[in-house]
Design a protein around this motif. Structure first.
Motif, PDB file in Angstrom:
ATOM      1  N   GLY A  28      68.659 -44.554  26.752  1.00  0.00           N
ATOM      2  CA  GLY A  28      67.229 -44.384  26.542  1.00  0.00           C
ATOM      3  C   GLY A  28      66.516 -43.911  27.793  1.00  0.00           C
ATOM      4  N   VAL A  65      61.983 -43.459  21.621  1.00  0.00           N
ATOM      5  CA  VAL A  65      63.186 -43.853  22.343  1.00  0.00           C
ATOM      6  C   VAL A  65      62.919 -45.126  23.148  1.00  0.00           C
ATOM      7  CG1 VAL A  65      64.732 -43.201  24.238  1.00  0.00           C
ATOM      8  CG2 VAL A  65      64.153 -41.533  22.462  1.00  0.00           C
ATOM      9  N   LEU A  69      65.295 -48.077  22.112  1.00  0.00           N
ATOM     10  CA  LEU A  69      66.476 -48.268  22.949  1.00  0.00           C
ATOM     11  C   LEU A  69      66.211 -49.037  24.243  1.00  0.00           C
ATOM     12  CD1 LEU A  69      68.219 -44.772  22.666  1.00  0.00           C
ATOM     13  CD2 LEU A  69      68.775 -46.870  21.429  1.00  0.00           C
TER      14      LEU A  69
END
Length: 218
Positions: A28, A65, A69
């Motif tokens: 990420g 993201v 993540l």
């Protein structure tokens, strides 16, 4: 998986331990850094409505993201266990934590409700440990003794035992241990609290609106 972190946050609440998927977090962060470079290049070389639309799309993707993540984690404070999920923080006082299991993600039953966190799940290391355990059980039966018998020697204790645990087993063991240790200190709070992460909502929504508007003006 990241296991132990001792530090103090901005509110002077001591972090005892942090559990987070290290692999997903690294991926990420790399993705977000690439997104920053792309936005920077657009600002320098592509100052048009189409460029603004593309930059907004990149910002929206980076925000997704981040929440999917990078952000998810399970953080143990002295007062409570905090589940940092995609778009909310769930704060569970230790004395309310009944047990902890991973099936296939971290699951905590609390007062008739169930709270989950995708930050902790069954990993490749867990699967390898389960296959190794099954293989050793079969070999023990073939040798004519039960798995875990005294002939195989005493089980390791203390830090050595914890170090050899699969990540999910280690996490559930630590959470249950900390819940027992800090139960009395957490009784100042009597209920589970959920706090929504509105900044992440706002960034994604604004970025999408900017992308649509810029695209229509291009």
């Amino acid at each position: 998986m990241t296991r132990l972190t001792l530090r103090t946050d901005g509110n002077s609440k001591k972090v005892i331990e942090r559990f987070a998927p290290a692999g997903g977090r690294i991926l990420g962060v790399i993705t977000i850094l690439i997104g920053v470079l792309i936005v920077g290049d657009i600002i320098v070389e592509w100052r048009t409505w189409a460029g603004l639309s593309a930059a907004a799309v990149v910002v929206a993707v980076c925000a997704l993201v981040w929440v999917g993540l990078v952000r998810p984690a399970v953080v143990a404070y002295e007062e409570a266990l905090v589940l940092r999920n995609i778009l909310s923080d769930v704060r569970i006082p230790w004395h309310l934590v009944e047990s902890a299991t991973v099936s296939p993600v971290l699951t905590l039953p609390v007062g008739g409700k169930v709270y989950r966190s995708s930050a902790v799940g069954v990993t490749g290391a867990d699967r390898r440990a389960m296959r190794r355990s099954r293989r050793e059980s079969v070999e023990a039966v073939m040798r004519g003794r039960s798995p875990g018998s005294e002939e195989e020697g005493p089980a390791p204790k203390g830090a050595a035992s914890l170090a050899g645990m699969p990540p999910s087993v280690y996490t559930t063991h630590r959470i249950e241990t900390l819940a027992e240790k800090y139960a009395d200190a957490s009784r100042v709070t009597t209920e589970v609290e959920r706090h929504w992460r509105w900044p992440e909502f706002a960034v994604v929504v604004v970025a999408i609106l900017v992308a649509v508007l810029a695209n229509s003006l291009a």
